[in-house]
Design a protein around this motif. Structure first.
Motif, PDB file in Angstrom:
ATOM      1  N   ASP A 100      30.246  43.837  41.708  1.00 49.65           N
ATOM      2  CA  ASP A 100      30.988  45.123  41.853  1.00 49.65           C
ATOM      3  C   ASP A 100      30.676  45.724  40.524  1.00 49.65           C
ATOM      4  O   ASP A 100      30.121  45.230  39.439  1.00 49.65           O
ATOM      5  CB  ASP A 100      32.425  44.649  41.740  1.00 49.65           C
ATOM      6  CG  ASP A 100      33.234  45.974  42.361  1.00 49.65           C
ATOM      7  OD1 ASP A 100      32.460  46.980  42.938  1.00 49.65           O
ATOM      8  OD2 ASP A 100      34.248  46.138  42.043  1.00 49.65           O
ATOM      9  N   HIS A 110      32.027  49.409  38.533  1.00 48.09           N
ATOM     10  CA  HIS A 110      33.001  50.747  38.140  1.00 48.09           C
ATOM     11  C   HIS A 110      32.635  51.328  37.236  1.00 48.09           C
ATOM     12  O   HIS A 110      32.248  50.909  36.037  1.00 48.09           O
ATOM     13  CB  HIS A 110      34.568  50.048  38.046  1.00 48.09           C
ATOM     14  CG  HIS A 110      35.253  49.569  39.525  1.00 48.09           C
ATOM     15  ND1 HIS A 110      35.759  50.438  40.134  1.00 48.09           N
ATOM     16  CD2 HIS A 110      35.099  48.528  40.133  1.00 48.09           C
ATOM     17  CE1 HIS A 110      36.372  49.949  41.299  1.00 48.09           C
ATOM     18  NE2 HIS A 110      35.814  48.645  41.275  1.00 48.09           N
ATOM     19  N   HIS A 160      37.577  41.955  41.819  1.00 45.77           N
ATOM     20  CA  HIS A 160      36.912  42.180  43.066  1.00 45.77           C
ATOM     21  C   HIS A 160      35.583  41.501  43.191  1.00 45.77           C
ATOM     22  O   HIS A 160      35.132  41.221  44.451  1.00 45.77           O
ATOM     23  CB  HIS A 160      36.382  43.683  42.836  1.00 45.77           C
ATOM     24  CG  HIS A 160      37.512  44.718  42.667  1.00 45.77           C
ATOM     25  ND1 HIS A 160      37.528  46.053  42.658  1.00 45.77           N
ATOM     26  CD2 HIS A 160      38.941  44.414  42.760  1.00 45.77           C
ATOM     27  CE1 HIS A 160      38.703  46.456  42.534  1.00 45.77           C
ATOM     28  NE2 HIS A 160      39.554  45.490  42.864  1.00 45.77           N
TER      29      HIS A 160
HETATM   30 MG    MG Z   1      35.918  47.048  42.930  1.00 46.69          MG
END
Ligand code: MG
Ligand code: C5P
Length: 168
Positions: A11, A13, A45
């Motif tokens: 993941d 961000h 995540h």
């Molecule tokens: Mg995420």
């Protein structure tokens, strides 16, 4: 008889001012935090996608869409627990979690034990089944320039009982 499965998750961000930096449910003191619909816990995540991957149950966006107001600013550890419950419902138990957070700064190593403990408590697992590693991106690319953070995870699942599970 028991079956072992492995799953991988990743993941990313964006890092922005005015948001908390939450990794594995632990808030890390930082000038910048992660932007996202939920609490943007990039590590949680990645672990969620690794569990889903090992069980061939799709991905995080399929189960927890970022258009759903229920997940706005929500605690990603709750999503992690729900994911574990979905895997358990199919007979899978987590053997171990290995993970890496790639973030230029701040330094995270002093928070390693708190993050491991939080994840172990959330998943109901012994501490030695949870590994959390940290890397910089050597100042290269968006992570290295401090514009984003990434996480990677690998999860092993064990399923007790007879042969491969067939979806009905
Ligand atoms: Mg995420
Ligand atoms: O990326 P690099 O190999 O330079 O990282 C060296 C060590 O620094 C890592 O093994 C990790 O223990 C630590 N580290 C950290 N926090 C980060 C990045 C790396 O504590 N954000």
């Amino acid at each position: 008889m028991s079956e072992y499965r492995t799953g991988q998750g990743w993941d990313v961000h964006r890092l922005v001012a005015g948001r908390p930096l939450i990794l594995g449910g632990v808030t890390i003191p930082s000038e910048f935090g992660l932007e996202g619909h939920s609490d943007a816990d990039v590590l949680a995540h990645a672990i969620i996608d690794a569990i889903l991957g090992a069980a061939a149950m799709g991905d995080i966006g399929m189960h927890f869409p970022d258009t759903d107001p229920r997940w706005k600013d929500c605690d990603s550890l709750m999503l992690l627990q729900q994911t574990q419950a979905m895997a358990v419902a199919r007979g899978y138990h987590i053997v171990n979690v290995d993970s890496t957070v790639i973030l230029e700064r701040p330094k995270l190593k002093d928070h390693r034990e708190a993050i491991r403990q939080r994840l172990a408590d959330t998943l109901g697992l012994e501490l030695d089944r949870i590994s959390v590693k940290f890397k910089t991106a050597e100042k290269v690319g968006p992570v290295g320039e401090g514009r984003s953070a990434e996480a990677q995870a690998v999860v092993s699942l064990q399923r007790m009982g007879s042969g491969p599970f067939r979806e009905s």
